[in-house]
Design a protein around this motif. Structure first.
Motif, short mmCIF file in Angstrom:
data_model
loop_
_atom_site.label_atom_id
_atom_site.label_comp_id
_atom_site.label_asym_id
_atom_site.label_seq_id
_atom_site.Cartn_x
_atom_site.Cartn_y
_atom_site.Cartn_z
N PHE A 126 0.84 -1.20 0.00
CA PHE A 126 0.00 0.00 0.00
C PHE A 126 0.88 1.26 0.00
O PHE A 126 0.65 2.19 -0.78
CB PHE A 126 -0.93 -0.01 1.22
CG PHE A 126 -1.86 1.16 1.30
CD1 PHE A 126 -2.91 1.30 0.42
CD2 PHE A 126 -1.69 2.13 2.29
CE1 PHE A 126 -3.78 2.39 0.50
CE2 PHE A 126 -2.55 3.21 2.38
CZ PHE A 126 -3.60 3.34 1.48
N VAL A 127 1.88 1.27 0.85
CA VAL A 127 2.81 2.40 0.92
C VAL A 127 3.52 2.57 -0.41
O VAL A 127 3.64 3.68 -0.95
CB VAL A 127 3.83 2.19 2.07
CG1 VAL A 127 4.97 3.20 1.99
CG2 VAL A 127 3.13 2.27 3.42
N LYS A 128 3.99 1.46 -0.97
CA LYS A 128 4.70 1.50 -2.25
C LYS A 128 3.81 2.05 -3.36
O LYS A 128 4.26 2.88 -4.17
CB LYS A 128 5.19 0.10 -2.60
CG LYS A 128 6.03 0.04 -3.85
CD LYS A 128 6.51 -1.38 -4.09
CE LYS A 128 7.24 -1.45 -5.42
NZ LYS A 128 7.66 -2.81 -5.74
N ASP A 129 2.56 1.65 -3.38
CA ASP A 129 1.62 2.13 -4.41
C ASP A 129 1.38 3.63 -4.29
O ASP A 129 1.37 4.35 -5.30
CB ASP A 129 0.29 1.39 -4.32
CG ASP A 129 0.37 -0.04 -4.83
OD1 ASP A 129 1.35 -0.37 -5.54
OD2 ASP A 129 -0.54 -0.83 -4.51
N ILE A 130 1.18 4.09 -3.07
CA ILE A 130 0.94 5.52 -2.86
C ILE A 130 2.13 6.34 -3.35
O ILE A 130 1.98 7.31 -4.09
CB ILE A 130 0.67 5.82 -1.37
CG1 ILE A 130 -0.66 5.22 -0.93
CG2 ILE A 130 0.68 7.34 -1.12
CD1 ILE A 130 -0.87 5.26 0.57
N ILE A 131 3.32 5.93 -2.95
CA ILE A 131 4.52 6.68 -3.31
C ILE A 131 4.79 6.58 -4.81
O ILE A 131 5.16 7.57 -5.45
CB ILE A 131 5.72 6.21 -2.47
CG1 ILE A 131 5.48 6.58 -1.00
CG2 ILE A 131 7.02 6.83 -2.97
CD1 ILE A 131 6.44 5.97 -0.02
#
Length: 144
Positions: A126-131
């Motif tokens: 999720f963090v990777k997708d947002i960034i």
């Protein structure tokens, strides 16, 4: 295609470094201004006393000139940092608050994906997708 990916990663890395360098430069300039003010205070009495040696007066003037140069530098760096923040905020306005938190941790606090995931309790993906989405949007903003 691979060259474009390297170039894009380089741009994002440079933006992150710029943010950090702006903050370091601002803190450095503030500290140096305080030192110059202390120097000025130390040599201030030599301006009115005819008994004091001229090199002390010169020390005061040097400190004053250096302080003025540092204030100009601080103003310029702060202005440049604020312009970069405005650009990033324009892109950030398209994101929900939970996404903004993740993005700010990555860009402004220089945290890794894993550190952000651990802090926010979001999944690593999720963090990777947002960034990744924000990086894409930043690149589209700077390289339309």
């Amino acid at each position: 295609m691979r060259e474009d990916t390297k170039q894009q990663a380089n741009i994002i890395a440079r933006i992150r470094k710029l943010i950090l360098n702006f903050e370091l430069s601002i803190e450095y300039a503030k500290a140096e201004i305080k030192l110059r003010e202390a120097d000025m205070k130390l040599f201030e009495s030599s301006l009115t006393s005819p008994k004091k040696k001229s090199y002390r007066k010169q020390q005061y003037l040097n400190a004053k000139i250096d302080k003025e140069k540092l204030e100009i530098y601080l103003y310029d760096v702060t202005k440049a940092r604020d312009e970069l923040h405005k650009d990033l905020d324009r892109v950030l306005n398209n994101y929900r608050p939970i996404h903004k938190q993740v993005i700010k941790m990555f860009f402004f606090e220089d945290k890794t994906y894993q550190e952000i995931a651990d802090t926010t309790h979001y999944s690593f993906d999720f963090v990777k997708d947002i960034i990744s989405n924000f990086k894409r949007d930043i690149l589209n903003y700077y390289l339309p």
